[in-house]
Scaffold this motif. Structure first.
Motif, PDB file in Angstrom:
ATOM      1  N   PRO B 339       0.843  -1.258  -0.008  1.00 29.55           N
ATOM      2  CA  PRO B 339      -0.226   0.081   0.144  1.00 29.55           C
ATOM      3  C   PRO B 339       0.716   1.163  -0.083  1.00 29.55           C
ATOM      4  O   PRO B 339       0.546   2.258  -0.647  1.00 29.55           O
ATOM      5  CB  PRO B 339      -0.848  -0.278   1.167  1.00 29.55           C
ATOM      6  CG  PRO B 339      -0.096  -1.354   1.953  1.00 29.55           C
ATOM      7  CD  PRO B 339       0.486  -2.035   1.226  1.00 29.55           C
ATOM      8  N   ALA B 340       1.871   1.121   0.757  1.00 33.20           N
ATOM      9  CA  ALA B 340       2.849   2.546   0.753  1.00 33.20           C
ATOM     10  C   ALA B 340       3.071   2.965  -0.652  1.00 33.20           C
ATOM     11  O   ALA B 340       3.142   4.088  -1.141  1.00 33.20           O
ATOM     12  CB  ALA B 340       3.920   2.129   1.588  1.00 33.20           C
ATOM     13  N   GLY B 341       3.667   1.714  -1.529  1.00 28.01           N
ATOM     14  CA  GLY B 341       4.005   2.325  -2.773  1.00 28.01           C
ATOM     15  C   GLY B 341       2.831   2.668  -3.744  1.00 28.01           C
ATOM     16  O   GLY B 341       2.760   3.851  -4.394  1.00 28.01           O
ATOM     17  N   ALA B 342       1.660   2.080  -3.375  1.00 30.24           N
ATOM     18  CA  ALA B 342       0.515   2.580  -4.284  1.00 30.24           C
ATOM     19  C   ALA B 342       0.139   3.919  -3.738  1.00 30.24           C
ATOM     20  O   ALA B 342      -0.298   4.884  -4.656  1.00 30.24           O
ATOM     21  CB  ALA B 342      -0.653   1.690  -3.792  1.00 30.24           C
ATOM     22  N   GLU B 343       0.112   4.230  -2.673  1.00 31.63           N
ATOM     23  CA  GLU B 343      -0.031   5.632  -1.998  1.00 31.63           C
ATOM     24  C   GLU B 343       0.878   6.796  -2.680  1.00 31.63           C
ATOM     25  O   GLU B 343       0.350   7.660  -3.052  1.00 31.63           O
ATOM     26  CB  GLU B 343       0.229   5.684  -0.621  1.00 31.63           C
ATOM     27  CG  GLU B 343      -1.118   5.579   0.343  1.00 31.63           C
ATOM     28  CD  GLU B 343      -0.744   5.482   1.903  1.00 31.63           C
ATOM     29  OE1 GLU B 343       0.212   6.294   2.113  1.00 31.63           O
ATOM     30  OE2 GLU B 343      -1.341   4.480   2.469  1.00 31.63           O
ATOM     31  N   LYS B 344       2.053   6.297  -2.996  1.00 30.06           N
ATOM     32  CA  LYS B 344       3.166   7.305  -3.549  1.00 30.06           C
ATOM     33  C   LYS B 344       2.600   7.481  -4.800  1.00 30.06           C
ATOM     34  O   LYS B 344       2.560   8.649  -5.204  1.00 30.06           O
ATOM     35  CB  LYS B 344       4.553   6.613  -3.288  1.00 30.06           C
ATOM     36  CG  LYS B 344       5.477   7.462  -2.824  1.00 30.06           C
ATOM     37  CD  LYS B 344       6.882   6.858  -2.971  1.00 30.06           C
ATOM     38  CE  LYS B 344       7.319   6.533  -1.560  1.00 30.06           C
ATOM     39  NZ  LYS B 344       8.370   5.571  -1.426  1.00 30.06           N
ATOM     40  N   LEU B 345       2.382   6.546  -5.574  1.00 27.14           N
ATOM     41  CA  LEU B 345       1.927   6.489  -7.100  1.00 27.14           C
ATOM     42  C   LEU B 345       0.569   7.625  -6.929  1.00 27.14           C
ATOM     43  O   LEU B 345       0.434   8.561  -7.852  1.00 27.14           O
ATOM     44  CB  LEU B 345       1.577   5.282  -7.616  1.00 27.14           C
ATOM     45  CG  LEU B 345       1.083   5.320  -9.006  1.00 27.14           C
ATOM     46  CD1 LEU B 345       2.242   6.076  -9.999  1.00 27.14           C
ATOM     47  CD2 LEU B 345       0.688   3.849  -9.648  1.00 27.14           C
ATOM     48  N   ALA B 346      -0.519   7.243  -6.229  1.00 29.57           N
ATOM     49  CA  ALA B 346      -1.399   7.986  -6.021  1.00 29.57           C
ATOM     50  C   ALA B 346      -1.065   9.468  -5.945  1.00 29.57           C
ATOM     51  O   ALA B 346      -2.031  10.351  -6.570  1.00 29.57           O
ATOM     52  CB  ALA B 346      -2.517   7.584  -4.879  1.00 29.57           C
ATOM     53  N   ALA B 347      -0.320   9.818  -4.863  1.00 30.42           N
ATOM     54  CA  ALA B 347       0.034  11.199  -4.561  1.00 30.42           C
ATOM     55  C   ALA B 347       0.617  11.737  -5.794  1.00 30.42           C
ATOM     56  O   ALA B 347       0.179  12.929  -6.279  1.00 30.42           O
ATOM     57  CB  ALA B 347       0.934  11.089  -3.187  1.00 30.42           C
ATOM     58  N   PHE B 348       1.337  11.063  -6.408  1.00 25.86           N
ATOM     59  CA  PHE B 348       2.097  11.350  -7.492  1.00 25.86           C
ATOM     60  C   PHE B 348       1.087  11.862  -8.721  1.00 25.86           C
ATOM     61  O   PHE B 348       1.107  13.019  -9.463  1.00 25.86           O
ATOM     62  CB  PHE B 348       2.891  10.559  -8.173  1.00 25.86           C
ATOM     63  CG  PHE B 348       3.613  10.723  -9.425  1.00 25.86           C
ATOM     64  CD1 PHE B 348       4.752  11.408  -9.675  1.00 25.86           C
ATOM     65  CD2 PHE B 348       2.978   9.922 -10.707  1.00 25.86           C
ATOM     66  CE1 PHE B 348       5.282  11.281 -10.983  1.00 25.86           C
ATOM     67  CE2 PHE B 348       3.544  10.122 -11.997  1.00 25.86           C
ATOM     68  CZ  PHE B 348       4.632  11.097 -12.223  1.00 25.86           C
ATOM     69  N   ALA B 349       0.004  10.880  -8.966  1.00 25.89           N
ATOM     70  CA  ALA B 349      -0.962  11.124 -10.063  1.00 25.89           C
ATOM     71  C   ALA B 349      -1.805  12.258  -9.754  1.00 25.89           C
ATOM     72  O   ALA B 349      -2.162  13.040 -10.586  1.00 25.89           O
ATOM     73  CB  ALA B 349      -1.604   9.693 -10.310  1.00 25.89           C
TER      74      ALA B 349
END
Lengths: 387, 790
Positions: B339-349
């Motif tokens: 989830p941490a990685g997904a969050e990062k991507l989400a924030a990026f997007a």
């Protein structure tokens, strides 16, 4: 709670002039001037006995002519000023004079039950306000709060300030100003502001309201097109120094803040014909009285622009139970402006209304057919304001 | 033939067959016994099955089976047969049968002999075969014995050999193990050089694989100095490798797939994934920002911006496509990140997306002014469609929602724009009307113009509304990707279009119209009265028909599914009606004021005391009547006649003369006698008791009579009040008398209740009389004469 029925008094003649006896603060007393072209005109001194609901009257003859305007001195109960028509050689001229009534009538003579008034007494002339150079007198106003020495009179397009000297037996023109402009400008009405140390007077002419400084007789403010048509009357809020009310032929009553004259603060449109008179209550300035030629008198409650917008404010040390009062206070807050009552006792145009100077809850109205009606503020409202 | 013989063919059968006739011999005797028995058994069965013996046997027609003479029959009795034969047959025949029988017996004998021979031969051969088999088996037994001994010998030998080889085998196994170990060691020792080589050759994949293989061993044996050295070497090389990989990764020019490979390798090298995520995103950001910059450049102020459709296309293919790639690659590579990685991507997007949205919004904002909805809707559709993919991929980033929000916002703004457009159109119509009204009037032409103007205004507003509805309708078209969003299905239709646009417009129209009532220029008439009249009629028309029509149209076009409360038609109609009423009332006031001013001036400016004896009706009164007539015509163009009181229908001039002579005298006579001043009041009071109070500025109804009544009321009341402020001479009073009579003559026909005119004019004359010190009224007949002459 039943309100007292209005008390009606009939005069024999047509009448337009009404004033409370300003200097009297105990007895409820009004002065009414009649208009008759064929008979001697009269001034009726109307005493109202509040407790017994009885009217006592005394009649004074005013032989000089029909009375268009009457005003009582704020300092001396016995002194009053009238504007009257003098007809001579198919000319009509309106003059003004200061009179003194007989001593015994000053505070009323209640014990004279015979209404016939066969022995009508005559007024004693104190002085004329010489207007030969100025034209028809529209009205005379006394300096409020003053010692009864200063008078303003409006004559055609002139505003004249008089000094009464030698116990009012002599009127000296102190200063004057006149209105210049195209067309025939005429003052219709004027009031003396009780604020600013009594240095301001407001006048109405045609559709315009003007404020004057009596010290140098210069114009302070001017409200052009205050009303769509002729402005008939105006009055100062006795408690808020910049507020005044005006009324006119557009059936409206407007409230103004003289510091910002572009827009009225509030406009009332309750009457269905010209509004001839507007009067603030002397102590509770939310109560506004108007008389109109639709034969109605309307009492309005202008809470929102009064000096007591949130109702009667209780002093802190009076509060015994603070919590309770708070909540009450809050519930009272959203007070709405509204018409308190419409009085329809008159059957002809009402040209004059005024509050009693002695009882703030009582007022009189006068219609052209000579009917004087004395009314009271509804009790429920009175207690609402007081408590 | 007979069933018994066919089923059991005994050897004798062939003999028994043949011609059914033969002499019953003795040798036949025993043979005949068996069938007899069998037949009995058959008989039992047949009995059991319920078949008669006769039936079963006697079917074949022929000789009776019970016939004892039948040679082949069951009950053959040789004696009977012989007896019969001897008795019946002639000799010759007897002889024949004897020879025949002999011949048959012989044939049978020979047959039997042959049969016996044949069977004997077969038995003999069988016996031979059995004997041979016996012999063979004996031989085989010997062989088997020999085999058993041989096997025992072999087993023995094998055991001996195994024992001998045991030792050597163990040694070989050990040697093989050592060999393998040595090879591994060799690999380890060679590892640094191999790695170096791989790195030099750029075979990063290979290098990473080697490193991966050796890593664990080196880790395990790192306490041994030699291994440690190797490990150190390896680490150095690996570090270099990693660095190179990163270098490549950073250069980034090689495109997303290669980059992804780099990342994969680096991950395999055990590089911290988080850091890689960051770096990956940083690179992606660089590329996407490039896209954004190019978009921004398109947006730029100086070059003529490409149309909005093109813009969203660019954005969709460039930015959104890029974002999709990045997101897909990221999710593939860093799926393990949790989830941490997904969050990062989400924030990026989210961050980049918001910048993109900002750009799009800026572009769309430029579009707001334009009138073309279809292009905008198509652009929005593309925009929204493109963002679905990343939206699905990155649900957490909320891109799809944000996009929908933008679309909604644009739609809202569009609605606002249309509302403004409608308002502007309405104001435009009003300006046109004003101009048309202000245009120099051609005599007689002004009249019909008013109704035409009204029709023009109404139709032009209606067409504007329809156009707006059509334009807005594009947003909810089926093929548009966002039209099935809840906002467009519900709120847009009900709150947006119905409430915001249509109801909003009708309200603003009413407000605009009402604002004419409050205009300060009551004196000069900044608003031409005709416009007030026209607007009033327009609002009334809206109340009766147009509003419900428009709303029905809207509801049909936008099938409102939203349950939120909407303004009911009745409320809107009530507002329109109120507006119409206020406008008409204002019209009455304005027109009344015009006439009032004339009357007032005429009373105020005249010197009534020194006027001469009246000879004519004053001109101003004629003017009043003329103006009233003009107003009557004007109002008649737009409003219906209305109802009068019944009495007026047959009233005529004559009633007035009656009135002015008899009534007037009756009324005024007392007041002219100076002795009774009270009577005047009394009379007028009594009169007032019986008449209704007249509301001068009262609301009017929507018809001509009511309007005219209002105007006349206002005018006459003004006259009354003005008269009361003046003082009249004798002739002044008479002039007022004349004027009032004249007004009576002409004004009655305009009002609903002529009594009203009478009352008011009576009061005017009465007041004038009161204001006259010398009231001598004119003779009514003279008044009439003057009026008729004037």
């Amino acid at each position: 709670m039943e309100d007292d029925a209005p008390v009606i008094y009939g005069l024999e003649f047509q009448a337009r002039a009404l004033t409370p006896q300003t200097a009297e603060t105990d007895a409820i007393r009004f002065l009414v001037g009649t208009q008759s072209l064929k008979y001697d005109n009269q001034i009726h001194i109307i005493d109202f006995d509040d407790e017994n609901n009885i009217i006592n009257k005394n009649v004074l003859l005013h032989q000089a002519g029909e009375i268009w305007h009457i005003s009582a001195s704020p300092a001396d109960k016995g002194v009053l000023a009238t504007c009257y028509n003098r007809t001579s050689d198919s000319k009509v001229l309106t003059c003004a004079a200061v009179w003194r009534m007989p001593k015994e009538l000053e505070s009323g003579s209640h014990e004279s039950p015979d209404d016939s008034s066969s022995t009508a007494q005559t007024l004693e002339l104190l002085c004329h306000l010489d207007n030969t150079a100025h034209g028809n007198m529209a009205c005379v106003v006394w300096e409020p709060m003053g010692d009864g020495k200063k008078i303003i009179s409006l004559a055609d397009n002139h505003i004249l300030l008089w000094d009464l000297q030698e116990s009012s037996s002599q009127a000296v023109l102190a200063s004057s100003a006149s209105l210049e402009g195209k067309g025939q400008l005429r003052f219709t009405s004027g009031r003396w502001s009780p604020h600013h140390n009594c240095t301001q007077v407001a006048t109405a002419s045609d559709t315009t309201l003007r404020g004057w400084d009596t010290r140098n007789m210069s114009q302070i403010y001017c409200i052009e097109n205050a009303h769509g048509q002729l402005v008939r009357d105006l009055d100062f809020n006795p408690n808020k120094q910049y507020y005044l009310a005006s009324c006119g032929d557009d059936c409206k009553v407007k409230f103004w803040d003289t510091r910002n004259v572009t827009e009225p603060v509030k406009t009332l449109e309750e009457h269905s014909h010209w509004v001839w008179n507007v009067r603030y209550n002397h102590s509770h300035d939310q109560l506004v009285l108007t008389g109109s030629s639709d034969s109605r008198v309307i009492l309005s409650n202008m809470v929102s622009i009064s000096s007591e917008p949130f109702g009667h404010l209780v002093d802190d040390d009076d509060i015994s139970d603070q919590e309770d009062h708070r909540s009450e206070e809050k519930s009272k807050e959203p007070l709405q402006d509204n018409v308190i009552a419409t009085y329809e006792e008159h059957e002809d145009s009402v040209y004059a209304v005024d509050w009693s100077s002695a009882d703030p809850w009582l007022f009189a109205s006068l219609s052209y057919d000579g009917r004087l009606v004395i009314n009271r503020v509804p009790r429920a409202l009175k207690y609402h304001i007081l408590l | 033939m007979d069933p018994g013989s066919s089923s059991f063919p005994p050897p004798s059968q062939p003999h028994a067959r043949g011609p059914g006739s033969g002499p019953g011999d003795s040798p036949e005797g025993p043979e005949a016994e068996a069938p007899e028995r069998r037949r009995k058994a058959h008989g039992m069965l047949k009995l059991y099955y319920g078949l008669s013996e006769g039936e079963g046997a006697g079917r074949p027609s022929g000789p009776d089976p019970l016939d004892p003479t039948d040679l082949n029959g069951a009950h053959f009795d040789p004696e009977v047969y012989l007896d019969k034969l001897r008795r019946e047959c002639p000799l010759a025949q007897l002889m024949d049968s004897e020879t025949d029988m002999v011949r048959q017996i012989r044939a049978l004998d020979s047959d039997m002999q042959t049969l016996v021979y044949e069977n004997y031969n077969k038995f003999i051969s069988a016996t031979d075969t059995i004997r041979k088999m016996k012999n063979d088996f004996r031989k085989m037994e010997d062989e088997m014995d020999r085999l058993a001994t041989n096997m025992a010998v072999i087993t023995d030998f094998s055991a001996r050999i195994s024992a001998t080889l045991q030792d050597r085998h163990e040694r070989i196994t050990k040697l093989a193990g050592v060999h393998a170990l040595l090879r591994k060691l060799q690999f380890l020792f060679e590892l640094p050089s191999r790695l170096t080589k791989c790195v030099e050759l750029g075979a990063y994949g290979q290098a990473v694989r080697y490193q991966g293989r050796a890593q664990a061993v080196l880790q395990q044996y790192q306490h041994l100095p030699s291994f440690r050295a190797i490990q150190d070497d390896c680490q150095v090389i690996t570090a270099r490798l990693a660095q190179q990989l990163r270098q490549r990764f950073r250069e980034g020019g090689s495109g997303a797939p290669e980059q992804a490979e780099c990342v994969e390798l680096l991950l395999a090298l055990g590089e911290p994934a988080e850091e890689l995520c960051e770096e990956f995103l940083v690179h992606a950001r660089g590329r996407l920002e490039e896209e954004l910059r190019s978009l921004e450049a398109e947006l730029g102020p100086s070059p003529p911006a490409p149309d909005v459709l093109e813009f969203t296309d660019h954005g969709g293919s460039g930015f959104v496509g890029g974002l999709c790639h990045v997101a897909a690659a990221y999710q593939e590579l860093f799926a393990a990140q949790g989830p941490a990685g997904a969050e990062k991507l989400a924030a990026f997007a989210q961050e980049l997306g918001s910048r993109y949205f900002a750009l799009v919004e800026r572009r769309l904002a430029q579009e707001q002014g334009g009138g073309d909805n279809s292009l905008l809707v198509r652009a929005l559709d593309r925009f929204h469609r493109r963002l679905r993919a990343p939206g699905a991929l990155l649900a957490a980033a909320g891109l799809a929602d944000a996009a929908t929000e933008i679309v909604e916002r644009v739609a809202r703004e569009r609605l606002g724009h249309h509302l403004q457009g409608l308002q502007a159109a309405f104001l435009g119509c009003l300006t046109d009307v004003r101009q048309a009204l202000a245009a120099p009037r051609v005599a007689g032409k002004e009249g019909p113009g008013l109704a035409e103007l009204l029709a023009n205004v109404a139709s032009s507003i209606l067409s504007h509304i329809k156009a707006s509805l059509a334009a807005v309708h594009l947003f909810t078209a089926k093929e548009v990707s966002f039209s099935n969003k809840p906002y467009f299905r519900g709120e847009f239709c009900s709150q947006g279009v119905r409430e915001g646009l249509i109801v909003g417009f009708v309200r603003s129209m009413c407000q605009t119209a009402q604002s004419f009532c409050d205009s300060p220029g009551e004196k000069g008439g900044a608003t031409p009265p005709a416009l007030l009249l026209l607007l009033s009629r327009l609002c009334l028309d809206y109340e009766t028909a147009t509003i419900s029509y428009i709303l029905t149209l809207t509801d049909e076009q936008f099938l409102v599914q939203d349950q939120s409360p909407v303004t009911p038609v009745s409320t809107l109609c009530a507002e329109a009606r109120e507006t119409a009423r206020r406008l008409l009332t204002h019209y009455v006031k304005v027109q009344g004021l015009v006439i009032s001013q004339m009357l007032r001036k005429s009373v105020e400016t005249r010197d009534w005391l020194s006027t001469l004896e009246p000879r004519n009706v004053r001109a101003v009164m004629k003017r009043v009547v003329e103006d009233t007539t003009a107003i009557d015509v004007q109002v008649g163009l737009l409003y219906e006649e209305g109802v009068r009181k019944a009495q007026s229908s047959d009233s005529s001039k004559r009633t007035f003369s009656v009135y002015s002579s008899s009534r007037q005298q009756g009324r005024y006579a007392p007041s002219y006698t100076p002795s009774a001043p009270m009577d005047t009041n009394l009379l007028s009071n009594i009169q007032k008791l019986f008449s209704e109070r007249i509301d001068v500025f009262s609301p009017v109804e929507f018809n001509k009579v009511s309007v005219l009544t209002g105007i006349i009321k206002i005018s006459l009341k003004t006259l009354l009040e003005c008269v009361r402020l003046r003082t009249f001479g004798r002739f002044g009073l008479q002039q007022v008398q004349v004027d009032c009579h004249f007004l009576q003559l002409y004004l009655w026909r305009f009002v609903a209740d002529e009594e009203l005119v009478h009352l008011l004019l009576d009061e005017v004359v009465a007041s004038a009389a009161l204001r006259c010190p010398d009231p001598v009224p004119m003779e009514p007949s003279v008044v009439e004469v003057i009026c008729e002459r004037g």
